[in-house]
Design a protein around this motif. Sequence first.
Motif, PDB file in Angstrom:
ATOM      1  N   CYS A  72       4.397   3.427 -15.951  1.00 18.62           N
ATOM      2  CA  CYS A  72       5.062   4.626 -15.427  1.00 18.62           C
ATOM      3  C   CYS A  72       4.461   5.030 -14.084  1.00 18.62           C
ATOM      4  N   VAL A  76       6.618   5.011 -10.601  1.00 13.29           N
ATOM      5  CA  VAL A  76       6.751   6.257  -9.842  1.00 13.29           C
ATOM      6  C   VAL A  76       6.212   6.079  -8.427  1.00 13.29           C
ATOM      7  N   GLY A  80       8.732   6.325  -5.424  1.00  9.77           N
ATOM      8  CA  GLY A  80       8.414   7.445  -4.543  1.00  9.77           C
ATOM      9  C   GLY A  80       8.054   7.008  -3.137  1.00  9.77           C
ATOM     10  N   VAL A 112       7.644  13.821  -6.785  1.00  8.82           N
ATOM     11  CA  VAL A 112       6.905  12.572  -6.981  1.00  8.82           C
ATOM     12  C   VAL A 112       5.411  12.848  -7.075  1.00  8.82           C
ATOM     13  N   THR A 116       3.083  12.239 -10.405  1.00  5.35           N
ATOM     14  CA  THR A 116       1.941  11.340 -10.267  1.00  5.35           C
ATOM     15  C   THR A 116       0.651  11.996 -10.749  1.00  5.35           C
ATOM     16  N   TRP A 154       7.656  15.059 -17.059  1.00  7.60           N
ATOM     17  CA  TRP A 154       8.731  14.936 -16.080  1.00  7.60           C
ATOM     18  C   TRP A 154       9.522  16.232 -15.968  1.00  7.60           C
TER      19      TRP A 154
END
Length: 419
Positions: A72, A76, A80, A112, A116, A154
């Motif tokens: 993940c 991302v 991103g 993003v 993160t 998220w």
Amino acid sequence: MIKLSCQRTGRANMEFMWLYSLCQCILSVFVIVVSVRLCMAVSGSSTVADIQERTQGAGPQLRSVTCCLRLCLGWVGAVGGAVAVPVTVLLNLRTPQCLYTCITLVCCPLLVRQFTMFLLMLLTLDSHLQHHLADRYSSVMTRQRALCVVLLCWVGSVLSSFAQFISSDVLDTWRRGGTGPGTAGLGLPGNWTTSLPHLTPSPKYHHDRKIIGKYLPYGGFLSKFYVEDMHNFTYAEIHSSHWGVCAPDNILSPQFLVYVHGMTVFLLPLLCLLAIYLDLLCIKPRKTPFSHTDPLNKDSCRVRSLSLSLSLLVVLCLPLHIIHALLLFTPSTNLPAWAHAVAVFLFQLYSLVPPILFTPSKKKVGEERASFPLSVPHIPPAVTPSRGKSVRMALCEAVQAAPWASAKHSLKAKVCPEV
């Protein structure tokens, strides 16, 4: 003379803007590279959980919780970084845009970055739970629970990134904001593109606008640009009531940057990492199952990794949040243009840290494979018969058990008796 000096200053600012955008795009490309490297390293490695599942006959190879979180993080970072390249250029150019287009452009990097940081905290917490729970970790942390937590993170990232536009009327702020030629964005004075169009929609435009959901909480949102006769108006005319220079300083308020964005992407991760760091220093480590290495050595590695992550978080992210606090509490402070630009670049530089920290090395993967004791004992190749030999032995046993074999042996014993 004054006009010539203004032209030189504008040309220098334009060159500085393009150089600054180029550095940011190069940084985004590096983020894509390290994120793809993280995905490849995780996909090509076999974890301890995978070996255990294959040994127990659990069906196809499945990924552990740590691998899911790392994948993940890698995806991302890659997506991103790819989105950040055009968005960075558009925001630095300060082009006139529709309000809702500008909100999307400004909030995408925030989303993003927020997600993160949540994944960074989840990976650090997952490593700490493996160290702290030991043999109870597999029963507490499952893939379904981890994916549910990722989904909640998220949703929280989306809410925190768009929090300013959920509860406030950003249209009034957009109209009152500095959208003239002297507006400063990212510490770069001036409007780099054309000035705002002076649009006066005709009465026909207001007559042809269709009201959608007038009494709903977000009623009239689509009515700002939804017109029954779309062919008689240009895009700029339709959006003339909410048209302005697109830049983060025109969209994001200092209150949001300090009280929401600063709390979620800096203070919360800092407190989380600091709590885990102090916990590792104070609590005696347990020896994890399927591992013959010294727990003290592993504990020291975790402490060093956490200290490095904390140090980089403070060094790279704190300057920008200090500038945001100064702009909120002392608006009259005149900061140099380079200070804000350098602080933003350092803040974006921290995007390289999480993928690099959680990329598994080949040496570590080899140690995990060597330290995992298989439940099936290893049979030497000399003892283990091959497939051809086993078939031949079975045929020999069948021939010996046949009735003609016993008759043959009895006849041989009568003709040639043994002495």
